[in-house]
Design a protein around this motif. Structure first.
Motif, PDB file in Angstrom:
ATOM      1  N   LEU A 150       0.821  -1.208   0.000  1.00 28.26           N
ATOM      2  CA  LEU A 150       0.000   0.000   0.000  1.00 28.26           C
ATOM      3  C   LEU A 150       0.849   1.250   0.000  1.00 28.26           C
ATOM      4  CD1 LEU A 150      -2.815   1.164   0.084  1.00 28.26           C
ATOM      5  CD2 LEU A 150      -2.755   1.036   2.585  1.00 28.26           C
ATOM      6  N   LYS A 151       1.898   1.211   0.811  1.00 27.37           N
ATOM      7  CA  LYS A 151       2.789   2.382   0.833  1.00 27.37           C
ATOM      8  C   LYS A 151       3.450   2.597  -0.517  1.00 27.37           C
ATOM      9  CE  LYS A 151       4.139   3.502   5.494  1.00 27.37           C
ATOM     10  NZ  LYS A 151       5.257   3.773   6.389  1.00 27.37           N
ATOM     11  N   ASN A 152       3.865   1.491  -1.119  1.00 24.91           N
ATOM     12  CA  ASN A 152       4.474   1.622  -2.458  1.00 24.91           C
ATOM     13  C   ASN A 152       3.484   2.213  -3.457  1.00 24.91           C
ATOM     14  OD1 ASN A 152       6.904   0.585  -1.580  1.00 24.91           O
ATOM     15  ND2 ASN A 152       6.441  -1.511  -2.225  1.00 24.91           N
ATOM     16  N   GLN A 153       2.230   1.749  -3.382  1.00 24.74           N
ATOM     17  CA  GLN A 153       1.219   2.283  -4.287  1.00 24.74           C
ATOM     18  C   GLN A 153       0.979   3.762  -4.026  1.00 24.74           C
ATOM     19  OE1 GLN A 153       0.018   0.628  -6.806  1.00 24.74           O
ATOM     20  NE2 GLN A 153      -1.213   2.372  -7.513  1.00 24.74           N
ATOM     21  N   GLU A 154       0.894   4.115  -2.741  1.00 20.77           N
ATOM     22  CA  GLU A 154       0.697   5.532  -2.417  1.00 20.77           C
ATOM     23  C   GLU A 154       1.869   6.376  -2.906  1.00 20.77           C
ATOM     24  OE1 GLU A 154       0.102   5.669   1.725  1.00 20.77           O
ATOM     25  OE2 GLU A 154      -1.938   4.881   1.665  1.00 20.77           O
ATOM     26  N   LEU A 155       3.085   5.855  -2.711  1.00 22.36           N
ATOM     27  CA  LEU A 155       4.263   6.597  -3.182  1.00 22.36           C
ATOM     28  C   LEU A 155       4.263   6.726  -4.700  1.00 22.36           C
ATOM     29  CD1 LEU A 155       7.050   5.107  -0.886  1.00 22.36           C
ATOM     30  CD2 LEU A 155       6.043   7.376  -0.750  1.00 22.36           C
ATOM     31  N   ALA A 156       3.852   5.625  -5.386  1.00 23.00           N
ATOM     32  CA  ALA A 156       3.805   5.699  -6.856  1.00 23.00           C
ATOM     33  C   ALA A 156       2.770   6.732  -7.315  1.00 23.00           C
ATOM     34  CB  ALA A 156       3.493   4.323  -7.433  1.00 23.00           C
ATOM     35  N   ASP A 157       1.591   6.742  -6.650  1.00 21.89           N
ATOM     36  CA  ASP A 157       0.570   7.728  -7.012  1.00 21.89           C
ATOM     37  C   ASP A 157       1.047   9.152  -6.764  1.00 21.89           C
ATOM     38  OD1 ASP A 157      -1.005   5.616  -7.701  1.00 21.89           O
ATOM     39  OD2 ASP A 157      -2.149   5.609  -5.821  1.00 21.89           O
ATOM     40  N   SER A 158       1.644   9.340  -5.582  1.00 17.46           N
ATOM     41  CA  SER A 158       2.146  10.695  -5.286  1.00 17.46           C
ATOM     42  C   SER A 158       3.247  11.100  -6.259  1.00 17.46           C
ATOM     43  CB  SER A 158       2.658  10.757  -3.854  1.00 17.46           C
ATOM     44  OG  SER A 158       3.745   9.841  -3.664  1.00 17.46           O
TER      45      SER A 158
END
Length: 638
Positions: A150-158
């Motif tokens: 989830l953190k990776n996804q959030e970082l990718a989105d940001s």
């Protein structure tokens, strides 16, 4: 033995202590039933464990109570993270069902279970429970596991959002930079214009002070002239009175009987006539001295005396006649069924270069009848050359400042030059000197042009005006006012009485030479217009400005036909070939740009000079192109 069996049996049951399971179940096994009914497996009955609130009452032996305590301790550790009272859990069973992130041991169990590594799971649970019972696991060891995906996804989105923001900011920055550059150019232009206005203001103030001093210097002279006038009028009145008295006395003498013989004849002098009268009074009058300020002839003229019947002869003056502009309905000889040659610009190559002047060549002009080329320069000298060989024929000096433009008389015997000293001189080739100097402009003269009849020459100046001069009398016949800035170029529409001018105020104007009124004004340029050119037929006109913009105009509809961008360097001069099919643009970058007039397409760019191109012209045959520039040379292309 029983403990190990129960532990293994408990380990084979899938662990349901994760946050996704709402209740927990334990399977009760009776060892005696296994011993009595080994042969019949179907006889074993599995009773469902009592609900969670009845779990405390189940007590078979001491070993069961120990397992129950261990399970409760484990649940408290998993759900609450520390030891709590079991009664609190029983009273508030819903509080333990809140969703929490996974702890380390749950994460490992779930991972091993999903991968079907049950042996590893048994070994992990045994060791983990032992360490937990011994108290060797700290709170940090039993902490939460972050959701890495989830953190990776959030970082990718940001990151993607930030990339989009960066692109938007770059676009905004580029637009801001372009706006800044545009505003800076406009600021520089307005600053330069403001400086020029301030300089003109200071100059006007200086002129006003100088004129005031000049008028003050005239005051004593005016007073003296007024006194002389009053004295002359007094003398005139005295002489008139004296004449009337003498006439009265002569009439009285005639009445006394002397007869008309006493009146002197025309051939007699006044002295003899006074002597023959025989009286003393006429002699005294004859001997009376006249006033020294007024001459004898003036006194006689004022008195109307008959002493002399013929006044002194005056020197004869040659009568100068004023020229008249021709009729407006003339026919352009090039507009009717005349095939004019067209320039072949695609095959033009440089023939030779002539070092013409010691400073920049500002303009070039072809002789109307012979293969002769005239050049003017900032070194205050004009020269004439044979063409295309480039041999010097004649040169002239006389201007006190740079020469900006020149034009041949239609008959080819005179040359007009416009200079920065505020004058326009007309040079006679036969006499070898300047026969006429036109000096009514108050600032530098930028351009000059002869009328097709040769009786008039037009000039334009930095003083915001243009003038029409009579070559025969040397007088200014018309002054054209209306531009708000320096008038940079002037000319006549071929075989008409219409003048055209272009100015630093970004406008192009057409003037009626007979009335001095502005007929049309064309707007569209965004910077000072440097040059305007008509074709020989008069059916096409083009203008260029300091931004490198060339515009074609429709004079009848007072509108713009098309605009060409040859920038970013300034476009200094324009030249049409004889047929009007090719337009050559002299640019400030040292190149000449050729355009097809009909299609408005660029044909080619020719590197003509090492510096800015200031003058350009096609010959009458359209075979040659000549350019003059700031490198002090003119170059011939064929």
């Amino acid at each position: 033995m029983m403990d190990s069996h129960r532990r293994s049996a408990a380990s084979q049951v899938p662990y349901e202590g994760s946050i996704t399971n709402a209740t927990h179940y334990l399977e009760a096994v009776n060892i005696d039933d296994y011993a009595d009914d080994d042969e019949d497996d179907d006889a074993h009955l599995f009773d469902e464990i009592a609900p969670e609130d009845e779990f405390i009452d189940v007590s078979d032996s001491d070993e069961d109570e120990t397992l129950e305590k261990a399970m409760r301790t484990l649940n408290e550790t998993i759900f609450l993270g520390n030891s709590v009272d079991a009664q609190v859990i029983e009273k508030n069973p819903k509080e333990s069902l809140t969703k929490r992130p996974e702890v380390v041991d749950d994460f490992i169990r779930n991972y091993l279970s999903t991968k079907r590594l049950f042996k590893s799971l048994d070994a992990f649970q045994n060791e983990w429970y032992e360490l937990q019972q011994r108290g060797q696991l700290t709170l940090q060891d039993r902490g939460l596991v972050p959701d890495v995906y989830l953190k990776n996804q959030e970082l990718a989105d940001s990151l993607s959002k930030l990339s989009i923001d960066v692109d938007n900011y770059k676009e905004i920055a580029s637009k801001a930079r372009a706006t800044y550059d545009k505003l800076r150019k406009e600021r520089d232009f307005h600053r330069m214009h403001h400086k020029r206005v301030v300089q003109e203001k200071q100059r006007l103030l200086g002129d006003m002070k100088r004129l005031k001093k000049h008028y003050e210097a005239y005051e004593p002279t005016l007073k003296q002239l007024r006194l002389r006038y009053e004295t002359a009028m007094k003398e005139k009145m005295l002489i008139k009175l004296e004449r009337d008295r003498l006439a009265g006395r002569i009439s009285a003498m005639e009445a006394n009987g002397n007869g008309p013989t006493n009146v002197p004849a025309k051939s007699e002098k006044p002295g003899k006539r006074a002597t023959s009268a025989g009286g003393n009074e006429p002699k005294s009058i004859a001997r009376k001295p006249t006033n020294p300020i007024v001459s004898v002839n003036a006194v006689a003229a004022a008195a109307g005396s008959t002493a002399s019947s013929h006044p002194p002869a005056l020197p004869k003056k040659t009568k100068l006649y004023e020229a008249m502009l021709p009729a407006e309905d003339r026919i352009n000889p090039y507009s009717t069924n005349v095939d004019l040659p067209s320039a072949k610009v695609d095959r033009m190559k440089q023939l030779h270069t002539v070092k013409a002047h010691s400073m920049a060549v500002s303009a070039i002009k072809f002789h109307p009848k012979k293969m002769i080329l005239a050049t003017v320069s900032d070194d205050k000298v004009w020269k004439m050359w044979t063409f295309p060989s480039g041999e010097l024929i004649m040169s002239g000096e006389g201007h006190k400042d740079w020469i900006a433009d020149c034009d041949f008389h239609p008959k080819g015997a005179h040359l007009a030059t416009a200079s920065g000293d505020g004058t326009c001189k007309i040079w006679d080739f036969g006499k070898g000197l300047a026969t006429l100097t036109l000096a009514d402009h108050t600032q530098a003269v930028w351009s000059c042009a002869f009328h097709d009849q040769g009786d008039f020459v037009a000039t334009c100046s930095m003083d915001h005006t243009a003038k029409l001069w009579d070559v025969n009398t040397g007088k200014c016949r018309q002054t054209f006012r209306g531009h708000a800035d320096s008038v940079n170029h002037i000319g006549f529409i071929p075989f008409t009485n219409t003048l055209y001018t272009c100015s630093g105020d970004k406008t192009l104007s057409l003037w009626d030479a007979r009335t001095g009124l502005c007929a049309q004004t064309l707007y569209g340029h965004m910077n000072a217009i440097n040059h305007v050119q008509f074709t020989l037929r008069g059916d096409m006109v083009a203008s260029c400005d300091s931004d490198g913009i060339v515009k074609f105009w429709d004079i009848r509809n007072v509108s713009e036909l098309e605009s060409l961008d040859v920038g970013p360097h300034s476009a200094n001069r324009l030249a049409f070939d004889p047929a009007g099919s090719v337009l050559a643009v002299a640019s400030n970058d040292g190149t000449t740009k050729m355009y097809n007039v009909q299609d408005r397409e660029r044909l080619r760019d020719v590197s003509t000079n090492d510096d800015a191109v200031q003058g350009i012209a096609f010959d009458r045959s359209g075979e040659f192109l000549v350019t003059g520039g700031s490198d002090c040379t003119f170059r011939v292309f064929q």
